[in-house]
Motif scaffolding. Structure first.
Motif, PDB file in Angstrom:
ATOM      1  N   LYS A   1      24.440 -12.492  26.060  1.00 11.32           N
ATOM      2  CA  LYS A   1      23.047 -12.817  26.328  1.00 11.32           C
ATOM      3  C   LYS A   1      22.764 -14.260  25.910  1.00 11.32           C
ATOM      4  O   LYS A   1      23.124 -14.680  24.814  1.00 11.32           O
ATOM      5  CB  LYS A   1      22.134 -11.872  25.546  1.00 11.32           C
ATOM      6  CG  LYS A   1      20.661 -12.072  25.870  1.00 11.32           C
ATOM      7  CD  LYS A   1      19.821 -11.078  25.117  1.00 11.32           C
ATOM      8  CE  LYS A   1      18.349 -11.273  25.427  1.00 11.32           C
ATOM      9  NZ  LYS A   1      17.500 -10.333  24.691  1.00 11.32           N
TER      10      LYS A   1
ATOM     11  N   LYS B   1      12.791 -19.429  30.584  1.00 10.31           N
ATOM     12  CA  LYS B   1      13.656 -18.261  30.431  1.00 10.31           C
ATOM     13  C   LYS B   1      14.432 -17.974  31.717  1.00 10.31           C
ATOM     14  O   LYS B   1      15.590 -17.535  31.668  1.00 10.31           O
ATOM     15  CB  LYS B   1      12.833 -17.039  30.014  1.00 10.31           C
ATOM     16  CG  LYS B   1      11.814 -16.564  31.016  1.00 10.31           C
ATOM     17  CD  LYS B   1      11.060 -15.339  30.497  1.00 10.31           C
ATOM     18  CE  LYS B   1      10.044 -14.830  31.516  1.00 10.31           C
ATOM     19  NZ  LYS B   1       9.297 -13.659  31.004  1.00 10.31           N
TER      20      LYS B   1
ATOM     21  N   VAL C   1      18.712 -18.239  32.031  1.00  6.03           N
ATOM     22  CA  VAL C   1      19.560 -17.199  32.636  1.00  6.03           C
ATOM     23  C   VAL C   1      20.385 -17.784  33.780  1.00  6.03           C
ATOM     24  O   VAL C   1      21.581 -17.501  33.917  1.00  6.03           O
ATOM     25  CB  VAL C   1      18.695 -16.021  33.136  1.00  6.03           C
ATOM     26  CG1 VAL C   1      19.544 -15.042  33.946  1.00  6.03           C
ATOM     27  CG2 VAL C   1      18.036 -15.300  31.971  1.00  6.03           C
TER      28      VAL C   1
ATOM     29  N   GLU D   1      23.228 -19.818  32.400  1.00  9.46           N
ATOM     30  CA  GLU D   1      24.259 -18.964  31.810  1.00  9.46           C
ATOM     31  C   GLU D   1      25.136 -18.336  32.885  1.00  9.46           C
ATOM     32  O   GLU D   1      26.369 -18.283  32.767  1.00  9.46           O
ATOM     33  CB  GLU D   1      23.587 -17.885  30.952  1.00  9.46           C
ATOM     34  CG  GLU D   1      24.549 -17.015  30.150  1.00  9.46           C
ATOM     35  CD  GLU D   1      25.044 -15.804  30.931  1.00  9.46           C
ATOM     36  OE1 GLU D   1      26.137 -15.302  30.626  1.00  9.46           O
ATOM     37  OE2 GLU D   1      24.326 -15.370  31.860  1.00  9.46           O
TER      38      GLU D   1
ATOM     39  N   ALA E   1      19.565 -14.563  39.975  1.00  7.99           N
ATOM     40  CA  ALA E   1      18.949 -15.477  39.002  1.00  7.99           C
ATOM     41  C   ALA E   1      18.252 -16.632  39.705  1.00  7.99           C
ATOM     42  O   ALA E   1      17.145 -17.030  39.330  1.00  7.99           O
ATOM     43  CB  ALA E   1      20.018 -16.004  38.041  1.00  7.99           C
TER      44      ALA E   1
END
Length: 334
Positions: A5, A202, A206, A209, A251
């Motif tokens: 995460k 946020k 994501v 990542e 995403a």
């Protein structure tokens, strides 16, 4: 490898690393801000004000009836003031352009050296648990994000602040009601833009990542491609890679949809300013409180403020993404 995460790294922590390697080039940074500030004041604030003065002169019936010769000298004076302001604008923009090139190139060199050293000094176990391609991408994002953040601050935030503040000052001087309208609208717009940009971070985190996971996955497969072919594992890897690209697509979709929502909301605020600023200045003109030149000035300043503030709102979203990209490398540094 187990999916991890993403960690929320504070912007202040990321900024502290950038500040550490840029503060020694403070003179170049000051020249950058100074050059662009003066050029922006001349081009976006002073030149339109000179246009206002010319319009006021040629629309004044009393002066026209008294004879054009009474005002022609003043008109040509303002025309040459405009010429001088435009020439100085180019000079100070050049000062800013050269300064920012020297500043960023030096800091980017130092950041590249810093990230290279930090990664090399990590433990043996760290390299066993990390994909080479992912490390390269994270380091590159950290360095490139400094350039993105610097460009956003100078060309969007700094220049927008200069435009908006100078417009406020001139309008409060010409007619306080108009200055008040622009001030309230700008305050609301910046507040909304900042809040939405922070909310979007946020989604950007994501997305960054997943993008790193995709790079790491591809790098791992290509490195071990001979073993995969030997043990007939190609189809399994293709299926696994497809899952990662699907995560990346989802995403991106979430981030893009929220970005569209931001544009719709800010577009409504833009319409509000365009209508009320024009309505207010025409209303004041009808009652003899402002001149015809002021109408032209307000129209010009509306474009100036909208251009600066709208891009500021957009770049706050881009700023959020740049910090999110840099956060992965900071997590490694920490």
């Amino acid at each position: 490898m187990e999916k991890k995460k993403p960690t929320q790294i504070k912007w202040t922590k990321i900024f502290s690393y950038y500040y550490k390697y840029s503060k020694k080039y403070g003179v170049l940074f000051f020249l950058t801000l100074f050059g662009y500030a003066v050029a922006t004041l001349l081009e976006s604030t002073l030149v339109p004000y000179f246009y206002k003065k010319i319009i006021d002169l040629i629309s004044n019936k009393d002066l026209i009836n008294s004879g054009i010769y009474l005002i022609k000298d003043d008109i040509f004076h303002y025309i040459f003031y405009i010429l001088g302001a435009l020439i100085l604008t180019r000079v100070f923009f050049a000062v800013g352009d050269y300064s920012i090139i020297f500043f960023q190139s030096k800091v980017l060199r130092d950041l590249n050296n810093f990230t290279f050293e930090v990664i090399l000094r990590h433990s043996y176990q760290f390299f066993i648990n990390s994909f080479t391609g992912s490390l390269v991408k994270k380091a590159g994002r950290f360095v490139n994000s400094f350039e993105d953040i610097g460009d956003i601050f100078v060309f969007n935030i700094w220049i927008s602040i200069i435009k908006v503040v100078s417009v406020f000052i001139v309008l409060f001087f010409v007619e306080p009601i108009l200055g008040f309208i622009f001030f309230i609208w700008s305050f609301i717009f910046i507040l909304v833009s900042y809040y939405l940009a922070r909310k979007k971070s946020k989604f950007d985190l994501v997305e960054a990542e997943v993008d790193s996971r995709l790079t790491a996955r591809a790098s791992d497969v290509f490195t071990n491609v001979l073993n995969l072919k030997m043990f007939s594992s190609i189809m399994r890897e293709i299926f696994s890679f497809n899952k990662v690209t699907t995560d990346q697509m989802l995403a991106r979709n979430k981030s893009g949809k929220y970005n569209n929502f931001i544009h719709i909301l800010k577009g409504g605020l833009v319409v509000w300013l365009q209508f009320f600023s024009l309505y207010a200045v025409i209303y004041l003109w009808v009652y003899g409180m402002v001149s015809v030149g002021t109408i032209i000035l307000v129209i010009a300043y509306t474009d100036t403020v909208l251009g600066g503030i709208w891009h500021l709102g957009q770049q706050l979203t881009r700023l959020s993404k740049a910090f999110s990209n840099a956060s992965e490398m900071v997590e490694i540094i920490e």
